[in-house]
Design a protein around this motif. Structure first.
Motif, PDB file in Angstrom:
ATOM      1  N   GLY A  98      12.642   5.946   0.574  1.00 41.70           N
ATOM      2  CA  GLY A  98      11.453   6.807   0.519  1.00 41.70           C
ATOM      3  C   GLY A  98      10.342   6.233  -0.355  1.00 41.70           C
ATOM      4  N   GLY A  99      10.604   5.135  -1.017  1.00 44.95           N
ATOM      5  CA  GLY A  99       9.623   4.557  -1.948  1.00 44.95           C
ATOM      6  C   GLY A  99       8.365   4.056  -1.273  1.00 44.95           C
ATOM      7  N   GLY A 100       8.507   3.640  -0.031  1.00 45.11           N
ATOM      8  CA  GLY A 100       7.355   3.075   0.668  1.00 45.11           C
ATOM      9  C   GLY A 100       6.473   4.113   1.348  1.00 45.11           C
TER      10      GLY A 100
ATOM     11  N   LEU B 272       3.198  -4.580   4.373  1.00 44.47           N
ATOM     12  CA  LEU B 272       3.156  -4.106   2.986  1.00 44.47           C
ATOM     13  C   LEU B 272       4.501  -4.232   2.295  1.00 44.47           C
ATOM     14  CD1 LEU B 272       1.103  -0.875   3.668  1.00 44.47           C
ATOM     15  CD2 LEU B 272       0.303  -2.800   2.307  1.00 44.47           C
TER      16      LEU B 272
ATOM     17  N   ASN C  59      11.261  -1.941   1.186  1.00 47.05           N
ATOM     18  CA  ASN C  59      11.393  -1.273  -0.094  1.00 47.05           C
ATOM     19  C   ASN C  59      12.856  -1.029  -0.421  1.00 47.05           C
ATOM     20  OD1 ASN C  59      10.886   0.568  -2.361  1.00 47.05           O
ATOM     21  ND2 ASN C  59       8.804   0.468  -1.558  1.00 47.05           N
TER      22      ASN C  59
ATOM     23  N   HIS D 296      13.021  -7.266   0.237  1.00 48.98           N
ATOM     24  CA  HIS D 296      11.631  -7.261  -0.229  1.00 48.98           C
ATOM     25  C   HIS D 296      10.746  -8.211   0.556  1.00 48.98           C
ATOM     26  CE1 HIS D 296      12.781  -4.564  -3.292  1.00 48.98           C
ATOM     27  NE2 HIS D 296      13.677  -5.392  -3.764  1.00 48.98           N
TER      28      HIS D 296
ATOM     29  N   THR E  29       9.179  12.269  -1.740  1.00 48.34           N
ATOM     30  CA  THR E  29       8.022  11.463  -1.338  1.00 48.34           C
ATOM     31  C   THR E  29       7.695  11.652   0.144  1.00 48.34           C
ATOM     32  OG1 THR E  29       9.528   9.610  -1.012  1.00 48.34           O
ATOM     33  CG2 THR E  29       8.278   9.647  -3.071  1.00 48.34           C
TER      34      THR E  29
ATOM     35  N   PRO F 123       4.821   6.978   0.269  1.00 52.06           N
ATOM     36  CA  PRO F 123       3.497   7.225  -0.327  1.00 52.06           C
ATOM     37  C   PRO F 123       2.627   5.970  -0.380  1.00 52.06           C
ATOM     38  CG  PRO F 123       5.228   7.404  -1.992  1.00 52.06           C
ATOM     39  CD  PRO F 123       5.907   7.265  -0.678  1.00 52.06           C
ATOM     40  N   ILE F 124       3.246   4.812  -0.474  1.00 54.89           N
ATOM     41  CA  ILE F 124       2.469   3.569  -0.517  1.00 54.89           C
ATOM     42  C   ILE F 124       1.753   3.373   0.819  1.00 54.89           C
ATOM     43  CG2 ILE F 124       2.637   1.048  -0.708  1.00 54.89           C
ATOM     44  CD1 ILE F 124       4.916   1.478  -2.732  1.00 54.89           C
TER      45      ILE F 124
ATOM     46  N   GLU G 100       5.834  15.072   0.250  1.00 52.66           N
ATOM     47  CA  GLU G 100       4.539  14.955  -0.440  1.00 52.66           C
ATOM     48  C   GLU G 100       3.567  14.127   0.407  1.00 52.66           C
ATOM     49  OE1 GLU G 100       4.729  13.565  -4.479  1.00 52.66           O
ATOM     50  OE2 GLU G 100       6.237  15.029  -5.064  1.00 52.66           O
ATOM     51  N   SER G 101       4.088  13.043   0.994  1.00 50.74           N
ATOM     52  CA  SER G 101       3.214  12.126   1.721  1.00 50.74           C
ATOM     53  C   SER G 101       2.752  12.709   3.048  1.00 50.74           C
ATOM     54  CB  SER G 101       3.943  10.802   1.976  1.00 50.74           C
ATOM     55  OG  SER G 101       4.293  10.206   0.754  1.00 50.74           O
TER      56      SER G 101
ATOM     57  N   THR H  74       1.008   5.698   2.846  1.00 49.45           N
ATOM     58  CA  THR H  74       0.025   6.779   2.932  1.00 49.45           C
ATOM     59  C   THR H  74      -1.253   6.395   2.180  1.00 49.45           C
ATOM     60  OG1 THR H  74       1.883   8.314   3.086  1.00 49.45           O
ATOM     61  CG2 THR H  74      -0.259   9.272   2.549  1.00 49.45           C
TER      62      THR H  74
ATOM     63  N   ILE I 222      13.849   1.138  -2.558  1.00 47.85           N
ATOM     64  CA  ILE I 222      14.019   2.531  -2.954  1.00 47.85           C
ATOM     65  C   ILE I 222      13.823   3.398  -1.706  1.00 47.85           C
ATOM     66  CG2 ILE I 222      13.169   4.389  -4.443  1.00 47.85           C
ATOM     67  CD1 ILE I 222      14.232   2.017  -6.070  1.00 47.85           C
TER      68      ILE I 222
ATOM     69  N   GLY J 288      12.436 -11.986  -4.008  1.00 45.20           N
ATOM     70  CA  GLY J 288      12.597 -10.660  -3.418  1.00 45.20           C
ATOM     71  C   GLY J 288      13.908 -10.491  -2.678  1.00 45.20           C
TER      72      GLY J 288
ATOM     73  N   ALA K 133       7.854  -9.311   2.512  1.00 47.89           N
ATOM     74  CA  ALA K 133       6.527  -8.721   2.704  1.00 47.89           C
ATOM     75  C   ALA K 133       5.539  -9.828   2.928  1.00 47.89           C
ATOM     76  CB  ALA K 133       6.108  -7.934   1.467  1.00 47.89           C
TER      77      ALA K 133
END
Lengths: 320, 326
Positions: A117-119, A110, A113, A101, A152, A121-122, A155-156, A124, A115, A97, A103
């Protein structure tokens, strides 16, 4: 709220460990012992130690690419972190990682990330699972100012609000998404203003004040745990170093950087601890020395650890 | 055995898994009272309630992302993406997150997530509601990709997907939802990575996916009247792919045709060609391999154009005859 001496000392130690860890990473990078890229949070240490200490050990958090401090505050083993950054088999991700990365689900981490904003929604979704399983646990979700312009994010936050999920969103506003100043790409005065669109409480505070970061997050955590829904907390801070290793700092002035260095969250907290007679100068010095030793031991551990064997190349693609 | 539709088989698989495991739940747009755009989840909200048959905002990235997060902490979400074309809106969460988390974190986290989605053309829904995007996902390491063709397979494969500890992209086909077939009442699963010879033959191997399995079988039936013996293979899963069954078949027949609905360029058919030419079957080939595939165009609206954009039975019949002349 009155914080215990033990908690204050723990937060200072985590901030010192983060600072020294990253200074060491910077040095090892220059020597070629750490490769790839790495994102340093020097100057932002209060934004990790404050919020993360408001969590219980089994609560979850999702972090950003600039997440060394959050990992340390959540109880990560410094040796294993350093080994991961050096690409060693003993690292958190067995060297697969790297810095962005780190984790450890066992510690409720968790993951960072790669990306932007990638984390969100995860985190959430992890909060949705807590609510559905009625665990009483909550999720802390870190992201940067830049990520608040990702779909994201919107949306989240919308999802977390309609479902009243047990989550606290913490925006580390260090003013720049790589080189882009948030003022140029966000029309509202504060990122926390965006919470109102989701019928969510939004708060902007001084991200270099670890005590305030702790207290405000703690209130939001209590609220989330009671089932009263999510909160968006924005901490204003500044990264002293460039975005990543290739940054020549062309987009900001030396004066601006120096101005923020005067607002060092660690020095500020130390001054408070001395003034309040919670720690003596000598005790602080001792803590600094022992933290530096911890980092040296981590480097030693990482250096002595083996690189992953080529047999590991195709391992862990699928879970069985 | 009872005859039920493919759509009913999907619903039965989900109902049985929701009954079996409390960690399984559904999430997607309009899957509650409405029953999903194709009615697949119809009635499930009454049986399992709005928590476990969860209507979401129109937020594909957050739907899949929330599925990833819930899966990482012990749930087994099934998320429905209304049309497979909309997977593109969630592609970061599928390709960069779900697919990579297990490997990237050194095996420390699992993502037992199923992304169910209907693909394919034939409903007059035009370019943004008709694609066959399986190759995009088959290309990404860490995902499993499933394309069931029959009611029996779709039920058994979906159960396998739900019980799998990895992210699975599960492509259903809109035109197959009403297709009937025999499905046993008993709890059964269909394994990943095991192709099925749907029809045995000796002159040519036809590898077909999803609805193309049916078109290939129909073509084989017609060709049988002309004494042409076609073997039809349905891989069922593209990842993992059962190359052994294909290779054996090609060694037997000496000829290979791949039929896919997706447009030809960069499609999964090309991967099958490569697998075969790299295998010991290469030396047994009596003719060049043929791909019968969708045209390299977006799916058009007008009926005749839409039908002409993807392989039909007569295209397969014609292509087999041409191949046998070589």
């Amino acid at each position: 709220m009155k914080l215990s001496k033990k908690l204050k000392l723990r937060m200072l130690e985590q901030m010192l460990l983060t600072r020294y860890f990253e200074e060491k990473v910077d040095e090892l990078f220059a020597k070629g012992l750490i490769h790839g890229t790495t994102h340093l949070s020097i100057g932002e240490e209060a934004m990790a130690a404050g919020p993360v200490n408001a969590l219980k050990a089994d609560d979850f958090m999702a972090i950003t690419h600039r997440g060394h401090g959050s990992c340390i505050a959540k109880g990560a083993d410094i040796n294993i972190m350093m080994a991961e950054l050096m690409g060693k088999e003993t690292g958190y991700c067995k060297g697969k990682g790297g810095s962005i990365h780190v984790a450890n689900l066992e510690e409720g981490n968790l993951g960072a990330n790669g990306i932007v904003g990638g984390g969100i929604p995860i985190a959430t979704g992890a909060a949705l699972a807590q609510k559905m399983q009625n665990t009483g646990k909550i999720v802390l979700c870190f992201f940067g100012d830049g990520a608040s312009n990702e779909g994201t994010f919107h949306e989240s936050l919308n999802m977390a609000s309609i479902w009243q999920l047990p989550i606290v969103y913490v925006c580390v506003n260090n003013m720049y998404g790589m080189s882009t100043c948030i003022d140029d790409v966000c029309p509202t005065n504060n990122i926390s203003d965006r919470a109102s669109a989701y019928q969510m409480e939004g708060i902007t505070i001084d991200g270099n004040d670890v005590l305030e970061m702790f207290e405000v997050t703690n209130n939001a955590v209590i609220k989330a745990r009671k089932g009263q829904g999510p909160t968006l907390i924005e901490g204003l801070t500044y990264r002293w170093k460039g975005h990543s290793k290739s940054d020549a700092n062309l987009y900001r002035t030396r004066e601006e950087i120096e101005e923020w260095k005067k607002k060092c969250p660690i020095k500020r907290f130390q001054t408070y601890l001395i003034e309040q007679k919670i720690m003596s100068e000598e005790e602080i010095k001792k803590m600094e020395e022992s933290s530096l030793e911890t980092i040296e031991r981590a480097v030693e551990f990482a250096e002595q650890s083996p690189y992953p064997s080529l047999d590991a190349l195709e391992e862990d693609l699928y879970a069985y | 055995m009872e005859e039920i539709t493919y759509g009913q088989a999907v619903r039965d698989a989900m109902r049985e898994e929701l009954q079996r495991d409390e960690n399984v739940f559904l999430m997607g747009e309009d899957i509650g009272v409405y029953g999903g755009a194709f009615g697949i989840t119809f009635g499930m909200i009454d049986e399992f309630g709005p928590d476990r048959v969860r209507d979401t905002p129109i937020s594909e990235a957050a739907i899949v992302g929330a599925g990833v997060g819930a899966a990482m902490v012990g749930m087994r979400p099934i998320v429905e993406i209304m049309f497979s074309d909309f997977l593109t809106l969630a592609s970061d969460q599928i390709m960069n997150q779900a697919a990579k988390i297990h490997y990237m974190l050194g095996g420390k986290a699992k993502v037992p997530l199923v992304v169910r989605t209907p693909g394919g053309s034939g409903t007059g829904a035009a370019a943004q509601h008709s694609q066959s995007l399986e190759a995009l996902f088959a290309h990404i390491p860490g995902l499993k990709v499933v394309m069931p063709s029959s009611p029996y397979d779709v039920k058994g494969l979906l159960k396998t997907a739900i019980r799998d500890d990895n992210p699975v992209v599960f492509f259903e086909h809109k035109l197959l939802y009403s297709k009937k077939g025999e499905v046993p009442d008993t709890d059964y699963t269909v394994p990943f990575g095991e192709a099925e010879i749907k029809r045995s033959g000796s002159d040519i191997t036809v590898f077909a996916t999803s609805i193309m399995v049916h078109r290939a079988l129909e073509a084989a039936e017609q060709l049988a009247n002309e004494n042409i013996s076609v073997e039809v293979i349905d891989p069922k899963t593209l990842v993992p792919l059962d190359t052994e069954t294909i290779v054996k078949s090609v060694i037997k027949t000496g000829r290979l045709m791949i039929v896919q609905e997706a447009c030809k360029r960069g499609g999964f058919a090309s991967e099958v060609v490569a697998e075969v030419v790299e295998s010991e079957a290469f030396g047994y080939l009596d003719a060049p391999i043929t791909r019968v595939a969708g045209k390299n165009i977006p799916i058009p609206y007008s009926k005749k154009l839409e039908a002409a954009a993807v392989p039909q039975v007569e295209d397969i019949v014609k292509a087999v005859k041409e191949e046998l002349l070589q």
